[in-house]
Design an enzyme around this catalytic site. Structure first.
Site, PDB file in Angstrom:
ATOM      1  N   LYS A 137      -6.657   6.738   5.564  1.00 32.54           N
ATOM      2  CA  LYS A 137      -7.260   7.085   6.695  1.00 32.54           C
ATOM      3  C   LYS A 137      -8.307   8.287   6.755  1.00 32.54           C
ATOM      4  O   LYS A 137      -9.380   8.292   7.190  1.00 32.54           O
ATOM      5  CB  LYS A 137      -6.122   7.245   7.814  1.00 32.54           C
ATOM      6  CG  LYS A 137      -6.767   7.379   9.202  1.00 32.54           C
ATOM      7  CD  LYS A 137      -5.663   7.414  10.001  1.00 32.54           C
ATOM      8  CE  LYS A 137      -6.104   8.020  11.346  1.00 32.54           C
ATOM      9  NZ  LYS A 137      -4.970   7.947  12.309  1.00 32.54           N
TER      10      LYS A 137
ATOM     11  N   GLU B 285      -3.037  12.624  -3.308  1.00 31.98           N
ATOM     12  CA  GLU B 285      -2.688  11.643  -4.323  1.00 31.98           C
ATOM     13  C   GLU B 285      -3.589  10.560  -4.466  1.00 31.98           C
ATOM     14  O   GLU B 285      -3.805  10.116  -5.488  1.00 31.98           O
ATOM     15  CB  GLU B 285      -1.198  11.145  -3.817  1.00 31.98           C
ATOM     16  CG  GLU B 285       0.162  12.067  -3.724  1.00 31.98           C
ATOM     17  CD  GLU B 285       0.150  12.791  -2.423  1.00 31.98           C
ATOM     18  OE1 GLU B 285      -0.872  13.040  -1.690  1.00 31.98           O
ATOM     19  OE2 GLU B 285       1.327  13.095  -2.145  1.00 31.98           O
TER      20      GLU B 285
ATOM     21  N   GLY C 148      -1.576   6.083  10.699  1.00 30.06           N
ATOM     22  CA  GLY C 148      -1.241   5.335   9.424  1.00 30.06           C
ATOM     23  C   GLY C 148      -0.234   4.379   9.182  1.00 30.06           C
ATOM     24  O   GLY C 148      -0.113   3.338   8.661  1.00 30.06           O
ATOM     25  N   ARG C 149       0.959   4.897   9.638  1.00 31.46           N
ATOM     26  CA  ARG C 149       2.290   4.203   9.527  1.00 31.46           C
ATOM     27  C   ARG C 149       2.293   3.073  10.673  1.00 31.46           C
ATOM     28  O   ARG C 149       3.154   2.162  10.508  1.00 31.46           O
ATOM     29  CB  ARG C 149       3.473   4.916   9.779  1.00 31.46           C
ATOM     30  CG  ARG C 149       3.477   5.640  11.241  1.00 31.46           C
ATOM     31  CD  ARG C 149       4.716   6.705  10.997  1.00 31.46           C
ATOM     32  NE  ARG C 149       4.488   7.666  12.106  1.00 31.46           N
ATOM     33  CZ  ARG C 149       3.926   8.756  12.332  1.00 31.46           C
ATOM     34  NH1 ARG C 149       2.887   9.165  11.506  1.00 31.46           N
ATOM     35  NH2 ARG C 149       3.800   9.329  13.397  1.00 31.46           N
TER      36      ARG C 149
ATOM     37  N   GLU D 236       8.913   9.380  10.059  1.00 30.62           N
ATOM     38  CA  GLU D 236       7.725  10.428  10.422  1.00 30.62           C
ATOM     39  C   GLU D 236       7.383  10.637  11.904  1.00 30.62           C
ATOM     40  O   GLU D 236       6.896  11.158  12.341  1.00 30.62           O
ATOM     41  CB  GLU D 236       6.687   9.709   9.438  1.00 30.62           C
ATOM     42  CG  GLU D 236       5.486  10.734   9.363  1.00 30.62           C
ATOM     43  CD  GLU D 236       4.539  10.341   8.223  1.00 30.62           C
ATOM     44  OE1 GLU D 236       3.601   9.568   8.595  1.00 30.62           O
ATOM     45  OE2 GLU D 236       4.350  10.991   7.381  1.00 30.62           O
TER      46      GLU D 236
ATOM     47  N   HIS E 163      27.605  -3.810  -3.548  1.00 28.48           N
ATOM     48  CA  HIS E 163      28.379  -3.528  -4.696  1.00 28.48           C
ATOM     49  C   HIS E 163      27.995  -2.019  -5.073  1.00 28.48           C
ATOM     50  O   HIS E 163      28.375  -1.477  -6.167  1.00 28.48           O
ATOM     51  CB  HIS E 163      28.024  -4.544  -5.803  1.00 28.48           C
ATOM     52  CG  HIS E 163      28.544  -5.887  -5.504  1.00 28.48           C
ATOM     53  ND1 HIS E 163      29.773  -6.422  -5.635  1.00 28.48           N
ATOM     54  CD2 HIS E 163      27.886  -6.897  -4.698  1.00 28.48           C
ATOM     55  CE1 HIS E 163      29.690  -7.612  -5.366  1.00 28.48           C
ATOM     56  NE2 HIS E 163      28.781  -7.852  -4.687  1.00 28.48           N
TER      57      HIS E 163
ATOM     58  N   LYS F 112       2.112  20.368   1.690  1.00 29.59           N
ATOM     59  CA  LYS F 112       0.549  20.118   1.226  1.00 29.59           C
ATOM     60  C   LYS F 112       0.026  21.457   1.057  1.00 29.59           C
ATOM     61  O   LYS F 112      -0.623  21.571  -0.056  1.00 29.59           O
ATOM     62  CB  LYS F 112      -0.132  19.248   2.296  1.00 29.59           C
ATOM     63  CG  LYS F 112       0.523  17.768   2.385  1.00 29.59           C
ATOM     64  CD  LYS F 112      -0.602  16.942   3.419  1.00 29.59           C
ATOM     65  CE  LYS F 112       0.002  15.772   3.722  1.00 29.59           C
ATOM     66  NZ  LYS F 112      -0.968  15.028   4.699  1.00 29.59           N
TER      67      LYS F 112
HETATM   68  O1  F6P Z   1       1.334  12.992   4.871  1.00 31.47           O
HETATM   69  C1  F6P Z   1       1.489  12.176   5.758  1.00 31.47           C
HETATM   70  C2  F6P Z   1       0.230  11.058   5.821  1.00 31.47           C
HETATM   71  O2  F6P Z   1      -0.560  11.740   6.802  1.00 31.47           O
HETATM   72  C3  F6P Z   1       0.782   9.933   6.690  1.00 31.47           C
HETATM   73  O3  F6P Z   1       1.189  10.183   7.956  1.00 31.47           O
HETATM   74  C4  F6P Z   1      -0.152   8.931   6.084  1.00 31.47           C
HETATM   75  O4  F6P Z   1       0.339   7.617   6.216  1.00 31.47           O
HETATM   76  C5  F6P Z   1      -0.416   9.363   4.571  1.00 31.47           C
HETATM   77  O5  F6P Z   1      -0.016  10.630   4.574  1.00 31.47           O
HETATM   78  C6  F6P Z   1      -1.563   8.922   3.978  1.00 31.47           C
HETATM   79  O6  F6P Z   1      -2.608   9.369   4.835  1.00 31.47           O
HETATM   80  P1  F6P Z   1      -4.021   8.919   4.461  1.00 31.47           P
HETATM   81  O7  F6P Z   1      -4.095   7.350   4.716  1.00 31.47           O
HETATM   82  O8  F6P Z   1      -5.139   9.637   5.172  1.00 31.47           O
HETATM   83  O9  F6P Z   1      -4.317   9.091   2.834  1.00 31.47           O
END
Ligand code: F6P
Length: 506
Positions: free
Chosen positions: A193, A199, A246-247, A332, A363, A472
């Protein structure tokens, strides 16, 4: 922890019910087993095994009324600024339903339809190409929803593509994945987003280099210029918007990987299932509203009974990723302790949510669910009709699902304390007729709406996540120390010691 005057209403009921036994409550009320249940389309939910009686249910409905839940649901659909700290609406419902009144919600719905049509074009173009493998590069909401849906709908994959997911910044994830793929026949979708997530940018760069350029690079982002600057052609970028969290985003172009796996028609069915749940949640009064019931029970267990953990126990291998998906959605969204006005919340909020698939989990950790010192309420989720022909296995699976819910609630008296089961462990029993795209859509939309209703009851913002920012920032500050070996900017003595240890062993 103290509770708001609204929550105080639960106290008297909790005092009356905390030691009541679920099997006695069930036995006392002949209509309870069937009466504390609701069905919405392909989804059935039974709440009979909670430590609640009729008076407590009424108090919970009163709580929902006092908190303004029906108006808050309407506000969500209509595009009100429900995300106060970021001054935005949260219009995930507009991605699949045309139920919101007013221009903001209508525009959102129109834009979502346009982008879905473009996404369909890209799916068709990829299907006509030589590409055999798709890598979804994203993390959090840009990973967990599509990953869950692709896995859950595995029996419906068209077979045209193999779909893979790359989330973690740990380079071993990229190394392991790419080892088995051919760059000439692979396309990557960078889903972010913000297009600013460390990452995804690092893994995206690995993919861009490995693919040898941007020709088979796609992006989904609310930051289109960022994606273009990264080297993705404008024609291969699908937009999303700041009004989708995002979620809550798998219904948008974030679901590109889902559409590639199962085809656009089935992706549309997923959305239709969510839309059916939307219509129910928006239209049903609190007394028979499935999402409101689910949320009220969560609040009862958390604030009435003081239970601080919750287990998600799907009895279907295809829903094995559901606990991980719901961890982000619930923790979150609801892991907050101040109101939108910045005041401390004076009641407990999000429980620790965890879980695993049945019967495998029976189990491993079920011992603690049955005889541990803590009571962990659970959502047990089953699927009536399997997508395989191993009837004996399916009968055994369903028998175990039913048995566990019964054992958790009823326990077992025994002379030997080692063999005694205290029981009285509350659970909600959810049943999908079959694991179709519609049923999955309805299930996920139920949880989305339940989370939002819980946030209304707790007076917190479900749509921001400021708590993830500090780590972060510190990671950014520490990167030069890790990379270049200089301690400038490292202020914490323990971190300095740990860095020295890493350097000594590196
Ligand atoms: O760090 C949390 C977060 O902002 C989440 O809310 C989100 O889903 C995820 O990182 C990934 O964010 P993006 O879609 O901006 O890469």
């Amino acid at each position: 922890m103290r509770s708001t005057p609204r929550m105080d209403v639960l106290g008297a009921h909790a005092a009356r019910l905390v030691d009541r036994r679920i099997p006695e409550l069930v036995a006392e009320d002949p209509v309870r087993a069937a009466g504390r249940a609701l069905r919405v389309g392909p989804l059935y939910a039974n709440f009979a095994r909670h430590r609640l009686d009729a008076d407590a249910w009424q108090a919970l409905f009163g709580l929902a009324g006092d908190a303004g839940v029906p108006a808050a649901i309407r506000a969500l659909f209509d595009g009100a600024e429900v995300n106060a700290s970021e001054r935005r609406p949260a219009l995930h419902t507009a991605l699949r339903s045309r139920l919101g009144a007013g221009a903001v919600a209508r525009d959102a719905h129109r834009l979502a339809g346009e982008v879905r049509a473009r996404m369909g074009g890209l799916v068709a173009a990829l299907a006509a190409s030589d590409v055999t493998d798709i890598v979804n590069v994203g993390i959090g909401g840009s990973d967990l929803g599509p990953r869950l849906a692709v896995d859950a709908l595995r029996d419906l994959h068209s077979g045209r593509f193999r779909v893979h997911f790359l989330a973690n910044v740990d380079g071993s994830a990229a190394q392991h994945l790419l080892r088995g793929l051919d760059p000439a026949r692979t396309a990557a979708i960078l889903v972010s987003k913000s297009f600013g997530t460390q990452e995804t940018l690092l893994n995206g760069a690995i993919l861009r280099d490995w693919l040898g350029g941007g020709e088979r690079l796609y992006a989904v982002s609310a930051n289109v210029p960022g994606a273009e600057a990264f080297g993705v052609d404008a024609g291969r970028i699908l937009p999303m918007w700041d009004w989708v969290g995002g979620r809550f985003s798998l219904w948008s172009a974030v679901g590109f990987a889902i559409a590639l796996a199962v085809g656009m028609a089935r992706f549309d069915e997923l959305l239709a299932g969510a839309a059916e749940m939307d219509a129910h949640v928006l239209g049903a009064p609190v007394e028979c509203n499935l999402a409101v019931w689910h949320a009220l029970v969560a609040v009862w267990n958390r604030n009435g009974l003081g239970l601080d953990s919750h287990a998600i126990l799907p009895y279907d291998e295809r829903l094995a990723l559901l606990p991980a998906y719901l961890q982000q959605l619930v923790m979150e969204s609801l892991g907050k302790s101040v109101t939108p006005r910045g005041e401390p919340v004076d009641c407990a909020t999000a429980p620790v949510l965890w879980g695993g698939v049945g019967t495998s989990s029976q189990h491993s950790f079920f011992q603690a669910l049955h005889q541990g010192s803590d009571t962990v309420p659970a959502d047990l989720i089953g699927v009536v009709r399997p997508a395989h022909g191993y009837t004996d296995n399916h009968h055994a699976l369903l028998a175990n699902l039913l048995a566990q819910a019964e054992a958790l609630a009823n326990g077992h008296a025994a002379a030997d304390p080692q063999r005694r089961y205290p029981g009285n462990r509350p659970s909600t029993f959810l049943l999908l007729d079959a694991l179709t795209p519609q049923a999955l859509g309805a299930l996920l939309a139920l949880y989305e709406h339940s989370v939002y209703v819980q946030s209304v009851l707790w007076d917190i913002n479900a749509f921001d996540q400021w708590g993830v920012e500090l780590g972060k920032k510190i990671a950014g500050d520490l990167l030069p120390a890790v990379r270049d070996g200089s301690d400038a900017g490292v202020t914490d003595p323990v971190t300095r010691t740990l860095l020295a240890e890493i350097r000594a062993r590196g």
